[in-house]
Scaffold this motif. Structure first.
Motif, short mmCIF file in Angstrom:
data_model
loop_
_atom_site.label_atom_id
_atom_site.label_comp_id
_atom_site.label_asym_id
_atom_site.label_seq_id
_atom_site.Cartn_x
_atom_site.Cartn_y
_atom_site.Cartn_z
N HIS A 87 0.83 -1.20 0.00
CA HIS A 87 0.00 0.00 0.00
C HIS A 87 0.87 1.26 0.00
O HIS A 87 2.00 1.25 0.46
N LYS A 88 0.26 2.34 -0.50
CA LYS A 88 0.87 3.65 -0.39
C LYS A 88 0.45 4.25 0.96
O LYS A 88 -0.74 4.34 1.25
N VAL A 89 1.43 4.61 1.78
CA VAL A 89 1.16 5.09 3.14
C VAL A 89 1.60 6.54 3.27
O VAL A 89 2.76 6.88 2.97
N PHE A 90 0.67 7.40 3.73
CA PHE A 90 0.96 8.81 4.00
C PHE A 90 0.88 9.05 5.50
O PHE A 90 0.03 8.48 6.19
N TYR A 91 1.74 9.93 5.99
CA TYR A 91 1.89 10.11 7.43
C TYR A 91 2.03 11.60 7.75
O TYR A 91 2.78 12.33 7.09
N SER A 92 1.28 12.06 8.76
CA SER A 92 1.47 13.41 9.30
C SER A 92 1.83 13.31 10.77
O SER A 92 1.44 12.36 11.46
N LEU A 93 2.56 14.28 11.26
CA LEU A 93 3.10 14.23 12.63
C LEU A 93 2.08 14.67 13.67
O LEU A 93 1.28 15.58 13.44
N GLY A 94 2.15 14.02 14.84
CA GLY A 94 1.36 14.42 15.99
C GLY A 94 2.25 14.99 17.08
O GLY A 94 3.48 15.07 16.93
N VAL A 111 6.01 11.12 4.32
CA VAL A 111 5.74 11.98 5.48
C VAL A 111 5.48 13.39 4.98
O VAL A 111 6.27 13.96 4.22
N LEU A 112 4.35 13.95 5.42
CA LEU A 112 3.95 15.30 5.00
C LEU A 112 3.82 16.20 6.23
O LEU A 112 2.95 15.99 7.07
N ASP A 113 4.70 17.18 6.32
CA ASP A 113 4.66 18.15 7.41
C ASP A 113 4.75 19.54 6.80
O ASP A 113 5.81 19.97 6.38
N ASN A 114 3.59 20.21 6.72
CA ASN A 114 3.47 21.46 5.96
C ASN A 114 3.89 21.23 4.50
O ASN A 114 4.55 22.05 3.89
N GLU A 115 3.47 20.09 3.99
CA GLU A 115 3.75 19.69 2.61
C GLU A 115 2.52 19.01 2.04
O GLU A 115 1.65 18.56 2.78
N TYR A 116 2.48 18.90 0.71
CA TYR A 116 1.40 18.15 0.08
C TYR A 116 1.92 17.43 -1.16
O TYR A 116 2.98 17.74 -1.69
N LYS A 117 1.15 16.42 -1.57
CA LYS A 117 1.46 15.68 -2.79
C LYS A 117 0.19 15.60 -3.63
O LYS A 117 -0.91 15.39 -3.11
N ASP A 118 0.35 15.73 -4.93
CA ASP A 118 -0.74 15.50 -5.87
C ASP A 118 -0.58 14.09 -6.44
O ASP A 118 0.47 13.76 -6.99
N ILE A 119 -1.62 13.28 -6.26
CA ILE A 119 -1.55 11.90 -6.74
C ILE A 119 -2.83 11.57 -7.50
O ILE A 119 -3.82 12.30 -7.43
#
Length: 295
Positions: free
Chosen positions: A109-116, A141-149
């Motif tokens: 799987h494609k896994v996306f993660y944001s920080l807590g 990992v996305l922290d004040n970032e984004y991806k277009d998929i």
């Protein structure tokens, strides 16, 4: 004496039953995975998307080294997996539980993660470079970032942030001058697309408070952090969430808030809390996003 003895025995049996029930409710709140399903319709979607959302693992292991959790997620056949922070504790000895789990999930799987918040505390403690370790096993990992998929022919923009989506000016307005540095520009850039927009924000209050949900053009915010109120009161819901107080409105579930839909998961564990999770099984969320049918 006989009547008094029977009364004492009855009281003892009652107390043992209550203690046993409480122990059971705490036990299942850390060990018995539950699946909750939600659905959303949106005109930007042409073909169904299936998301699995998890958060707040807090180094919990479900089944033999999280095999039960991995099997549950795989059984749902997600198009993508969103992990919304707090998978380690601030004082975790290392990130092995988390990275082993993510490595397994990334196989298929494609896994996306944001920080807590506990992730950030762990990183600041200098124990290890959590972000690098997650990236090394295949996590985005996305922290004040984004991806277009592209998912099933749909154009999706996925972002991640921990900061508040409003300013700290007393009124909690969306005010560039009082917002954390770079956040206003990040969100302005993030919303500038016709894609379906998903923001992973560990703290739901980032969009609940102030006028953030009126201003920002985000289709879906996905959050954790609340632990569902930690203690779930039958017929009432979560008992307490630090940012919202007693019997919070936004404890877990799918909510419509002005422009935004907010999905809050109660998560899979908890760190060092004043009280343990109670009546609150570890949650895996399965979210289906489909096309909006015309009436």
């Amino acid at each position: 004496m006989k009547k008094r003895g029977k009364w004492i025995v009855g009281i003892l049996i009652f107390l043992i039953a209550i203690i046993s029930l409480c122990y059971y409710e705490v036990y299942i709140s850390y060990n018995k995975i539950t699946e909750n399903n939600y659905s959303i319709e949106n005109k930007k979607i042409s073909k169904d998307i299936n998301l699995v959302i998890i958060s707040d693992l807090h180094d919990n292991e479900l089944g033999e080294k999280n095999k039960e959790l991995i099997d549950k997620i795989n059984s749902l056949s997600p198009d993508i997996i969103l992990v919304v922070g707090d998978v380690v504790n601030s004082d975790s000895a290392n990130s092995h539980i988390v990275t082993n789990l993510m490595k397994d999930l990334c196989k298929n799987h494609k896994v996306f993660y944001s920080l807590g918040n506990t992730d950030k505390d762990y990183i600041e403690s200098g124990t290890s470079d959590l972000v690098k370790e997650l990236k090394d096993v295949g996590v985005t990992v996305l922290d004040n970032e984004y991806k277009d998929i592209k998912i099933n022919g749909n154009n999706i923009r996925i972002g991640g942030m921990y900061a508040y989506a409003f300013g700290l000016n007393g009124n909690n307005d969306v005010d560039k001058e009082t917002m954390e540095e770079g956040v206003y520009d990040f969100l302005t850039d993030f919303q500038n697309t016709d894609n379906y927009k998903i923001m992973m924000a560990h703290r739901p209050d980032s969009f609940i408070f102030g006028n953030a949900s009126k201003i920002w053009d985000v289709d879906l915010v996905v959050s954790g952090h609340t632990h569902g109120g930690q203690v779930r009161v039958p017929f009432k819901g979560g008992l307490y969430v630090g940012d919202q107080g007693w019997f919070p409105k936004y404890d877990k579930g799918l909510f419509d808030l002005n422009k935004i839909k907010i999905l809050i998961t109660s998560g899979l564990g908890s760190g060092k809390q004043k009280v343990p999770r109670f009546n609150n099984p570890p949650e895996v969320v399965n979210l289906k996003i489909s096309t909006q049918l015309s009436n």
